[in-house]
Design a protein around this motif. Structure first.
Motif, PDB file in Angstrom:
ATOM      1  N   UNK A  72       4.607   9.118  11.603  1.00 37.23           N
ATOM      2  CA  UNK A  72       4.834   9.525  12.697  1.00 37.23           C
ATOM      3  C   UNK A  72       5.890  11.732  13.335  1.00 37.23           C
ATOM      4  N   UNK A  73       5.243  12.203  13.663  1.00 36.64           N
ATOM      5  CA  UNK A  73       6.239  13.186  13.994  1.00 36.64           C
ATOM      6  C   UNK A  73       7.380  13.358  14.892  1.00 36.64           C
ATOM      7  N   UNK A  74       7.082  11.803  15.341  1.00 44.11           N
ATOM      8  CA  UNK A  74       9.039  11.996  16.468  1.00 44.11           C
ATOM      9  C   UNK A  74       9.923  11.961  15.545  1.00 44.11           C
ATOM     10  N   UNK A  75       9.956  11.139  13.967  1.00 43.10           N
ATOM     11  CA  UNK A  75      11.162  10.945  13.354  1.00 43.10           C
ATOM     12  C   UNK A  75      11.933  11.686  12.533  1.00 43.10           C
ATOM     13  N   UNK A  76      10.470  13.474  12.682  1.00 42.37           N
ATOM     14  CA  UNK A  76      11.061  14.524  12.066  1.00 42.37           C
ATOM     15  C   UNK A  76      12.376  15.097  12.465  1.00 42.37           C
ATOM     16  N   UNK A  77      12.278  14.651  14.123  1.00 40.87           N
ATOM     17  CA  UNK A  77      12.686  15.051  14.095  1.00 40.87           C
ATOM     18  C   UNK A  77      14.128  14.661  15.553  1.00 40.87           C
ATOM     19  N   UNK A  78      14.277  13.393  14.882  1.00 36.37           N
ATOM     20  CA  UNK A  78      15.341  12.771  15.239  1.00 36.37           C
ATOM     21  C   UNK A  78      16.634  12.316  15.496  1.00 36.37           C
ATOM     22  N   UNK A  79      17.360  13.784  14.886  1.00 41.48           N
ATOM     23  CA  UNK A  79      18.427  13.117  14.685  1.00 41.48           C
ATOM     24  C   UNK A  79      18.628  15.028  15.417  1.00 41.48           C
ATOM     25  N   UNK A  80      17.640  15.703  16.192  1.00 43.33           N
ATOM     26  CA  UNK A  80      17.966  16.635  16.570  1.00 43.33           C
ATOM     27  C   UNK A  80      19.132  17.207  17.808  1.00 43.33           C
ATOM     28  N   UNK A  81      18.757  16.208  18.853  1.00 42.25           N
ATOM     29  CA  UNK A  81      18.971  16.279  19.820  1.00 42.25           C
ATOM     30  C   UNK A  81      20.635  15.392  19.591  1.00 42.25           C
ATOM     31  N   UNK A  82      20.990  14.873  18.825  1.00 46.25           N
ATOM     32  CA  UNK A  82      22.443  14.342  17.939  1.00 46.25           C
ATOM     33  C   UNK A  82      23.551  15.568  17.453  1.00 46.25           C
ATOM     34  N   UNK A  83      22.599  16.903  16.441  1.00 43.87           N
ATOM     35  CA  UNK A  83      23.150  18.431  16.146  1.00 43.87           C
ATOM     36  C   UNK A  83      23.660  18.844  17.394  1.00 43.87           C
ATOM     37  N   UNK A  84      22.116  18.804  18.440  1.00 49.62           N
ATOM     38  CA  UNK A  84      22.605  19.528  19.619  1.00 49.62           C
ATOM     39  C   UNK A  84      23.949  19.544  20.500  1.00 49.62           C
ATOM     40  N   UNK A  85      24.815  17.917  20.538  1.00 50.91           N
ATOM     41  CA  UNK A  85      25.653  17.283  21.462  1.00 50.91           C
ATOM     42  C   UNK A  85      26.509  17.983  20.638  1.00 50.91           C
ATOM     43  N   UNK A  86      26.525  17.223  19.360  1.00 55.39           N
ATOM     44  CA  UNK A  86      27.857  17.840  18.225  1.00 55.39           C
ATOM     45  C   UNK A  86      27.803  19.289  19.126  1.00 55.39           C
ATOM     46  N   UNK A  87      27.228  20.033  18.717  1.00 56.03           N
ATOM     47  CA  UNK A  87      27.429  21.637  18.663  1.00 56.03           C
ATOM     48  C   UNK A  87      27.496  21.696  20.235  1.00 56.03           C
ATOM     49  N   UNK A  88      27.627  21.218  21.030  1.00 57.84           N
ATOM     50  CA  UNK A  88      28.131  21.441  22.251  1.00 57.84           C
ATOM     51  C   UNK A  88      29.303  21.218  22.439  1.00 57.84           C
ATOM     52  N   UNK A  89      29.850  19.917  21.478  1.00 57.95           N
ATOM     53  CA  UNK A  89      30.872  19.020  21.392  1.00 57.95           C
ATOM     54  C   UNK A  89      32.394  20.636  21.192  1.00 57.95           C
ATOM     55  N   UNK A  90      31.013  20.424  20.351  1.00 59.34           N
ATOM     56  CA  UNK A  90      31.518  22.379  18.995  1.00 59.34           C
ATOM     57  C   UNK A  90      32.119  23.367  19.778  1.00 59.34           C
ATOM     58  N   UNK A  91      31.575  24.047  20.687  1.00 55.51           N
ATOM     59  CA  UNK A  91      31.827  24.897  21.947  1.00 55.51           C
ATOM     60  C   UNK A  91      32.422  24.654  22.321  1.00 55.51           C
ATOM     61  N   UNK A  92      32.443  23.490  22.943  1.00 55.14           N
ATOM     62  CA  UNK A  92      33.622  23.246  24.289  1.00 55.14           C
ATOM     63  C   UNK A  92      35.051  23.273  23.981  1.00 55.14           C
ATOM     64  N   UNK A  93      34.575  22.129  22.761  1.00 52.73           N
ATOM     65  CA  UNK A  93      36.356  22.209  22.391  1.00 52.73           C
ATOM     66  C   UNK A  93      36.649  23.189  21.276  1.00 52.73           C
ATOM     67  N   UNK A  94      35.902  24.055  21.159  1.00 51.47           N
ATOM     68  CA  UNK A  94      37.250  25.125  19.871  1.00 51.47           C
ATOM     69  C   UNK A  94      36.575  24.137  18.738  1.00 51.47           C
ATOM     70  N   UNK A  95      35.578  22.924  18.698  1.00 54.01           N
ATOM     71  CA  UNK A  95      36.328  22.640  16.723  1.00 54.01           C
ATOM     72  C   UNK A  95      35.014  23.304  15.633  1.00 54.01           C
ATOM     73  N   UNK A  96      35.326  22.403  14.858  1.00 55.29           N
ATOM     74  CA  UNK A  96      34.388  22.361  14.096  1.00 55.29           C
ATOM     75  C   UNK A  96      33.550  21.530  12.603  1.00 55.29           C
ATOM     76  N   UNK A  97      32.851  20.330  13.811  1.00 56.31           N
ATOM     77  CA  UNK A  97      32.697  19.235  13.262  1.00 56.31           C
ATOM     78  C   UNK A  97      31.334  19.440  12.757  1.00 56.31           C
ATOM     79  N   UNK A  98      30.753  18.722  11.683  1.00 57.03           N
ATOM     80  CA  UNK A  98      29.438  18.451  11.491  1.00 57.03           C
ATOM     81  C   UNK A  98      28.479  17.172  11.502  1.00 57.03           C
TER      82      UNK A  98
END
Length: 132
Positions: free
Chosen positions: A106-132
């Motif tokens: 299923x092609x959906x499973x290829x991008x299943x962590x994309x939303x999670x990674x974007x959420x972490x990136x926004x958290x990093x930008x907002x709080x000036x963090x460097x979480x991965x």
């Protein structure tokens, strides 16, 4: 950036990360592997202000069981599940049931962590963090 500053940053981040996940078995290995990959990344940058704010975040996660602790715990869980799926797809397909084999293609499973990674990136930008 000296080599000693880099080593101290790695050690402090590892120490507080392990305390934040309370040395639990799958989480401590996930934290260690994620931190190693981050420090071995050739495109990574060393920003002391981000390291300092990340350390404060991890200290808070280790000290109090609050929002920070839940964020770190959930990040470790998601990365653990993401690492479990690594491997040759043929071996996984042979060991899985037929209904699960269809889910692998299923092609959906290829991008299943994309939303999670974007959420972490926004958290990093907002709080000036460097979480991965």
């Amino acid at each position: 950036m000296s080599n000693q500053e880099l080593i101290h940053a790695y050690r402090h981040l590892l120490r507080w990360s392990l305390r934040a996940v309370q040395f639990s078995k799958p989480s401590r290995f996930v934290v260690r592997d994620t931190l190693r990959a981050a420090f071995r990344d050739e495109n990574g940058t060393f920003e002391p202000s981000r390291i300092k704010s990340t350390l404060w975040f991890l200290e808070s996660a280790a000290t109090y069981v609050g929002v920070e602790h839940k964020i770190i715990k959930n990040m470790a869980y998601v990365r653990h599940m993401q690492q479990k799926n690594i491997g040759p797809w043929r071996i996984k397909a042979q060991t899985l049931a037929k209904s699960q084999q269809r889910a692998l293609k299923d092609p959906v499973h290829e991008k299943e962590y994309e939303h999670f990674d974007k959420t972490i990136a926004m958290l990093n930008d907002t709080m000036n963090l460097c979480l991965r």
